[in-house]
Design a protein around this motif. Structure first.
Motif: not given
Ligand SMILES: Cc1ncc(COP(=O)(O)O)c(C=O)c1O
Length: 437
Positions: A400-403, A427-430, A432-437
Motif C-alpha cells: 500500500s501507500t500508507y503514510n 511522489e508524482d505517481d502518488l 497523480a490521483r489527487d485533484l484540487f478542490l
C-alpha cells in the motif's frame, strides 16, 4: 559462511561478508537503487516453475497444467517468465488480466478467479477469450450466462466449490471450510452445474477448490481431490456429464525460518497425482486435466527485501530495543496481519557474530509495524542494510501507500546482472490521483 538453502535464493552466497544474489552484490544494489528494495532471483523463480511441471509429469499419467497464481506477485516481467516457462496464469482482476495480455500470455492459458468479479472484468475475460472463468456463486453464473448468451464460441467455466475441509493454517488464509466466503456450497453444486450446462454460451469444463494457503499436510490436498472427484462422479451419475478438468487450487506452504522443513514440490505432486489416480479408478472416471495453481511456493524464496537502518531505540541499559528501518508494513503487511516471521541478516556484514536479539520496526505509524521480532542480527545501527529472506510472495502484491510512502523498486537478478522490472513509485505517481478542490 553458509546460508540455509531452503530459505535463501538458490544463488545466494556471502562473499567477503557481503550477501550476493544472482551474482550481484546486494550492498551495491542498495546504494545504486535506494531502499527499501526488492530483489527477485531469476534462477530460483524459474527453478520452482520447472520443478512443478516436472513433478506433475512424473507423478500424474493424465494431462496436467501449472498455473502460477499471480496474486502472490505480478508484474509484466514475471508474467513474461510465466509465458516463457510454458505455465498458465491465474488472475483475479481486470488489471491482472491486462498484465497477462501485455506479457503475451496466450489467453487460453489464463483462468480468472474471484468471489466478486465486476461486470467489466467478466466482459473483458470473455472478450479476450480466457481459458476458463472460475465461477464462485450462482449469481455470478447467471450474470455470465446472460453475458455469453448467443456467443459463437462458448466460454469455458470451472465451478469453484467450498469442499468443507478444515486446514491447519492461519484463519485469514484458510478457504476450504463450508463457512468460507469462497465457492459454492456443495449442496448448490448440482443446480449450478445444471444451469451451466443449460447456458448456450458456457462450456462447463470442470470443478475447482482452493482450501487455503501455507499448507503443509499432504492429506489436506488429498482430501480436496477426493471431494472434487466424488462431486464429479455425482454430476456424471445425476446429469450424465463427465467433466474434463479438476483443479485442487494452490496452497503449498514454504518455510520462512530455518527450523521449518523445505518445500517439497515433488512430494506434493506425488500426493496429488496418487489421489487423483486413485479417486478416478475408484469412481470409473477418465483421468481429468489436473490443474494446480501455486503462488507462494513459486515466488516466495526467489524474493529478498533490503531495508536501511535509519535509527535505533535503546533501552534503559543502553541495549537496542528496536532498529528502525525505511520500509515495513506498507511493503510487507504479513507480520502485522498474521504475525508472520522472517529470516534476516546484515547484507554487508553477514558473517559478523550475532548480538542480543533485536526487534526491527517499520517506518509506518502503527505500533504493530514490526517486521522482525527478536532477530538474531549482529549489533547494528544507522546505515546498516538488513536483508529479509522469503520476501517474494504476498509482499509487493499487497503493498500500500500508507503514510504516502512510495512503493519500492523490484530488480530481477541473475548471472551477475540486475534488471529493473518495476521502478520505485515517485511522489508524482502518488499525487497523480489527487485533484484540487
Ligand atoms: C484460488 C486460488 N488459487 C491459488 C492460490 C495460491 O495460493 P498459494 O500462493 O498459497 O499457492 C490462491 C491464494 O490464495 C487462491 O485463492
Amino acid at each position: 559462511m553458509s546460508l540455509d538453502s531452503h530459505i535463501w535464493p538458490d544463488t545466494a552466497e556471502v562473499i567477503g561478508g557481503r550477501l550476493h544474489i544472482g551474482g550481484c552484490d546486494t550492498t551495491a544494489l542498495a546504494e545504486t537503487h535506494g531502499t527499501p528494495l526488492y530483489l527477485l532471483d531469476e534462477a530460483t523463480l524459474r527453478g520452482a516453475m520447472r520443478a512443478y511441471t516436472a513433478a506433475l509429469a512424473r507423478h500424474y499419467p493424465g494431462p496436467a497444467r501449472v498455473h502460477y497464481a499471480s496474486k502472490a506477485l505480478l508484474n509484466t516481467a514475471v508474467a513474461q517468465i510465466v509465458a516463457e516457462e510454458g505455465l498458465g496464469l491465474d488472475v483475479v482482476s481486470g488489471a491482472e488480466l491486462l498484465v497477462a495480455r501485455r506479457a503475451g500470455l496466450p489467453m487460453g492459458q489464463v483462468h480468472m478467479h474471484g468471489n466478486a468479479k465486476g461486470e467489466a472484468e467478466l466482459r473483458r475475460a470473455v472478450e479476450w477469450g480466457v481459458g476458463a472463468i472460475v465461477v464462485d456463486s450462482l449469481d455470478e453464473l447467471d450474470r455470465l450466462a446472460a453475458l455469453t448468451h448467443g456467443r459463437e464460441r462458448p466460454q469455458g467455466v470451472l465451478l469453484r466449490v467450498a469442499p468443507n475441509i478444515d486446514t491447519h493454517t492461519h484463519a485469514h488464509i484458510a478457504t476450504g471450510g463450508a463457512a468460507s466466503k469462497f465457492g459454492l456450497p456443495l449442496e448448490a453444486l448440482g443446480a449450478a452445474a445444471a444451469r451451466a450446462l443449460d447456458a448456450s454460451g458456457l462450456r462447463l469444463l470442470g470443478l475447482h477448490a482452493h482450501i487455503g494457503s501455507q499448507l503443509t499436510r499432504a492429506e489436506e490436498f488429498r482430501a480436496a481431490v477426493g471431494v472434487l472427484a466424488r462431486e464429479m462422479t455425482r454430476l456424471r451419475d445425476d446429469l450424465g456429464v463427465e467433466l474434463e478438468e479438476l483443479s485442487p487450487g494452490g496452497g503449498l506452504g514454504v518455510p520462512y525460518t530455518a527450523d521449518m522443513p523445505p518445500t517439497d514440490i515433488d512430494a506434493y505432486a506425488a500426493a496429488l497425482g496418487a489421489a487423483t489416480r486413485e479417486a478416478c479408478a475408484a469412481h470409473g472416471l477418465r483421468p481429468p486435466l489436473l490443474t494446480v495453481e501455486p503462488g507462494r511456493s513459486i515466488v516466495a524464496r526467489a524474493g529478498v527485501a533490503l531495508y536501511r537502518v535509519l535509527a535505533r531505540k535503546l533501552g534503559p541499559d543502553g541495549a537496542p530495543l528496536y532498529l528502525h528501518v525505511d520500509g515495513g508494513m506498507a511493503d510487507n503487511i504479513r507480520p502485522a496481519l498474521y504475525g508472520a516471521q522472517y529470516t534476516s541478516l546484515l547484507a554487508s556484514r553477514a558473517d559478523a557474530p550475532a548480538g542480543p536479539p533485536v526487534d526491527v520496526a517499520g517506518r509506518y505509524c502503527e505500533s504493530g509495524d514490526v517486521l522482525l521480532r527478536q532477530a538474531p542480527l549482529p549489533p547494528a545501527g544507522p546505515g546498516d542494510l538488513i536483508a529479509v529472506a522469503v520476501a517474494g510472495a504476498y509482499t509487493l502484491s499487497m503493498a500500500s501507500t500508507y503514510n504516502m510512502a512510495p512503493r519500492p523498486a523490484l530488480l530481477l537478478v541473475g548471472d551477475g546482472a540486475a534488471r529493473l522490472i518495476q521502478r520505485r513509485e515517485t511522489e508524482d505517481d502518488l499525487l497523480a490521483r489527487d485533484l484540487f478542490l
